[in-house]
Design an enzyme around this catalytic site. Sequence first.
Site, PDB file in Angstrom:
ATOM      1  N   MET A  30      32.386  38.666  44.156  1.00 25.44           N
ATOM      2  CA  MET A  30      31.680  39.389  45.252  1.00 25.44           C
ATOM      3  C   MET A  30      30.984  40.583  44.746  1.00 25.44           C
ATOM      4  SD  MET A  30      34.281  39.089  48.230  1.00 25.44           S
ATOM      5  CE  MET A  30      35.599  40.353  48.023  1.00 25.44           C
ATOM      6  N   TYR A  32      29.583  43.954  42.668  1.00 25.45           N
ATOM      7  CA  TYR A  32      30.159  45.410  42.364  1.00 25.45           C
ATOM      8  C   TYR A  32      30.955  45.326  40.967  1.00 25.45           C
ATOM      9  CZ  TYR A  32      29.867  50.318  43.001  1.00 25.45           C
ATOM     10  OH  TYR A  32      29.827  51.585  43.020  1.00 25.45           O
ATOM     11  N   HIS A  34      32.555  44.718  37.339  1.00 22.81           N
ATOM     12  CA  HIS A  34      33.161  45.743  36.584  1.00 22.81           C
ATOM     13  C   HIS A  34      33.900  45.127  35.299  1.00 22.81           C
ATOM     14  CE1 HIS A  34      36.950  43.972  38.335  1.00 22.81           C
ATOM     15  NE2 HIS A  34      36.627  44.423  39.637  1.00 22.81           N
ATOM     16  N   HIS A  37      35.491  41.582  35.903  1.00 24.64           N
ATOM     17  CA  HIS A  37      34.684  40.367  35.919  1.00 24.64           C
ATOM     18  C   HIS A  37      34.261  40.250  34.658  1.00 24.64           C
ATOM     19  CE1 HIS A  37      34.177  42.445  40.222  1.00 24.64           C
ATOM     20  NE2 HIS A  37      34.626  41.183  40.332  1.00 24.64           N
ATOM     21  N   ASP A 150      44.105  38.346  41.441  1.00 24.44           N
ATOM     22  CA  ASP A 150      44.117  37.726  42.857  1.00 24.44           C
ATOM     23  C   ASP A 150      44.950  36.512  42.546  1.00 24.44           C
ATOM     24  OD1 ASP A 150      42.168  39.207  44.720  1.00 24.44           O
ATOM     25  OD2 ASP A 150      41.196  38.921  42.635  1.00 24.44           O
ATOM     26  N   VAL A 176      42.784  42.874  33.992  1.00 24.15           N
ATOM     27  CA  VAL A 176      42.068  43.974  33.182  1.00 24.15           C
ATOM     28  C   VAL A 176      42.618  45.232  33.932  1.00 24.15           C
ATOM     29  CG1 VAL A 176      40.149  44.842  32.291  1.00 24.15           C
ATOM     30  CG2 VAL A 176      40.172  42.364  32.177  1.00 24.15           C
ATOM     31  N   SER A 185      39.284  47.210  40.047  1.00 24.62           N
ATOM     32  CA  SER A 185      39.036  46.543  41.306  1.00 24.62           C
ATOM     33  C   SER A 185      37.678  47.218  41.890  1.00 24.62           C
ATOM     34  CB  SER A 185      40.228  46.771  42.315  1.00 24.62           C
ATOM     35  OG  SER A 185      39.487  46.416  43.643  1.00 24.62           O
TER      36      SER A 185
HETATM   37  P1  AMP Z   1      36.031  40.002  43.281  1.00 25.87           P
HETATM   38  O1  AMP Z   1      34.605  40.004  42.959  1.00 25.87           O
HETATM   39  O2  AMP Z   1      36.855  41.101  43.709  1.00 25.87           O
HETATM   40  O3  AMP Z   1      36.220  38.766  44.301  1.00 25.87           O
HETATM   41  O4  AMP Z   1      36.547  38.903  41.946  1.00 25.87           O
HETATM   42  C1  AMP Z   1      36.072  38.025  41.443  1.00 25.87           C
HETATM   43  C2  AMP Z   1      36.988  37.469  40.341  1.00 25.87           C
HETATM   44  O5  AMP Z   1      37.235  38.501  39.405  1.00 25.87           O
HETATM   45  C3  AMP Z   1      38.327  36.926  40.770  1.00 25.87           C
HETATM   46  O6  AMP Z   1      38.700  35.991  40.293  1.00 25.87           O
HETATM   47  C4  AMP Z   1      39.369  38.216  40.577  1.00 25.87           C
HETATM   48  O7  AMP Z   1      40.641  37.780  40.260  1.00 25.87           O
HETATM   49  C5  AMP Z   1      38.599  38.722  39.354  1.00 25.87           C
HETATM   50  N1  AMP Z   1      39.141  39.938  39.135  1.00 25.87           N
HETATM   51  C6  AMP Z   1      38.889  41.202  39.888  1.00 25.87           C
HETATM   52  N2  AMP Z   1      39.436  42.160  39.318  1.00 25.87           N
HETATM   53  C7  AMP Z   1      40.068  41.656  38.136  1.00 25.87           C
HETATM   54  C8  AMP Z   1      40.847  42.238  36.980  1.00 25.87           C
HETATM   55  N3  AMP Z   1      41.113  43.499  37.113  1.00 25.87           N
HETATM   56  N4  AMP Z   1      41.181  41.603  35.989  1.00 25.87           N
HETATM   57  C9  AMP Z   1      40.846  40.236  36.018  1.00 25.87           C
HETATM   58  N5  AMP Z   1      40.123  39.607  36.860  1.00 25.87           N
HETATM   59  C10 AMP Z   1      39.583  40.333  37.842  1.00 25.87           C
END
Ligand code: AMP
Length: 283
Positions: A30, A32, A34, A37, A150, A176, A185
């Site tokens: 989604m 933003y 870090h 990702h 997640d 991470v 996050s």
């Molecule tokens: P999001 O952009 O938050 O929807 O996350 C996109 C993908 O990155 C999802 O598969 C998340 O599980 C993964 N993700 C987000 N934060 C972390 C993290 N700290 N460590 C590993 N994977 C992550």
Amino acid sequence: MEYVKTIDEVRRIVSDVGRNGKSIGLVPTMGYLHKGHQSLMEIAGQQSDFVVVSIFVNPIQFGPNEDYASYPRDIERDLKKCESAGVDLVFAPEVSEMYPKGILTHIEVDKVTENLCGAFRPGHFAGVATVVNKLFNIVQPDMAVFGMKDYQQLIVIKRMTEDLNIPVKVIGAPIVREEDGLAVSSRNIYLSREEREVAPILYQSLLKARVMLDRGEKSPSEIKKAMEKMISSKPYTRIQYISIVDPNTLEDLAIIIDKALIALAVYIGKTRLIDNIVWKDEV
Ligand code: AMP
């Protein structure tokens, strides 16, 4: 690196890639972005020839009182991060591209969506499964990487691909963390300085659970009690759930035998954070 916003452009690019016999890895996000990702992008790069990152804040996975409108967005910054991670294609569609007529079709994965976050976010996992299904159909990847941050989402997507015979290998990537243990996050930027200072208590409580399990504690309620006590001792915290479940079925455990997922959702101020550990790391 190419950056496109339409489904037609993605289809044209990935069909050329496929024709050249290259495998495709997808990292749905989604935005933003870090370092969490970026670790997913690295894994996709190691296991496939052509890495696609999707950036889409998916409205149908947010509840009416959730943070869809305020979710952080910064496409320029994201593109730089993708470029430096060696990504080949970024797909960042508008909502009107993904849902030109709204959407009448939803993918519901039963059982594994009932517990944990699913109990508090009705419709969330249907929204996730549906958009991931669309992304799989658009990008047609050979593999896709999802973070264990997640954890329930990973299980839902794995089950959906199995049940529907989707030819995508779904890979789970380790969480991470920041140096003080806080899981990285996009939502961490919502935290005030004072809230950010207490946030590592979530991981500390999970580590406490791990120590209790290693010492032979078998009772989920004893472990939850100890975790609750630690978290509640800090200001700004409000526990939504602490659950100890089977890492595959996500069903509550009455007694812990050889493996467990310990997962939590806690509000720090107005920000809802999730974290988990798998005891014995057997998934
Ligand atoms: P999001 O952009 O938050 O929807 O996350 C996109 C993908 O990155 C999802 O598969 C998340 O599980 C993964 N993700 C987000 N934060 C972390 C993290 N700290 N460590 C590993 N994977 C992550």
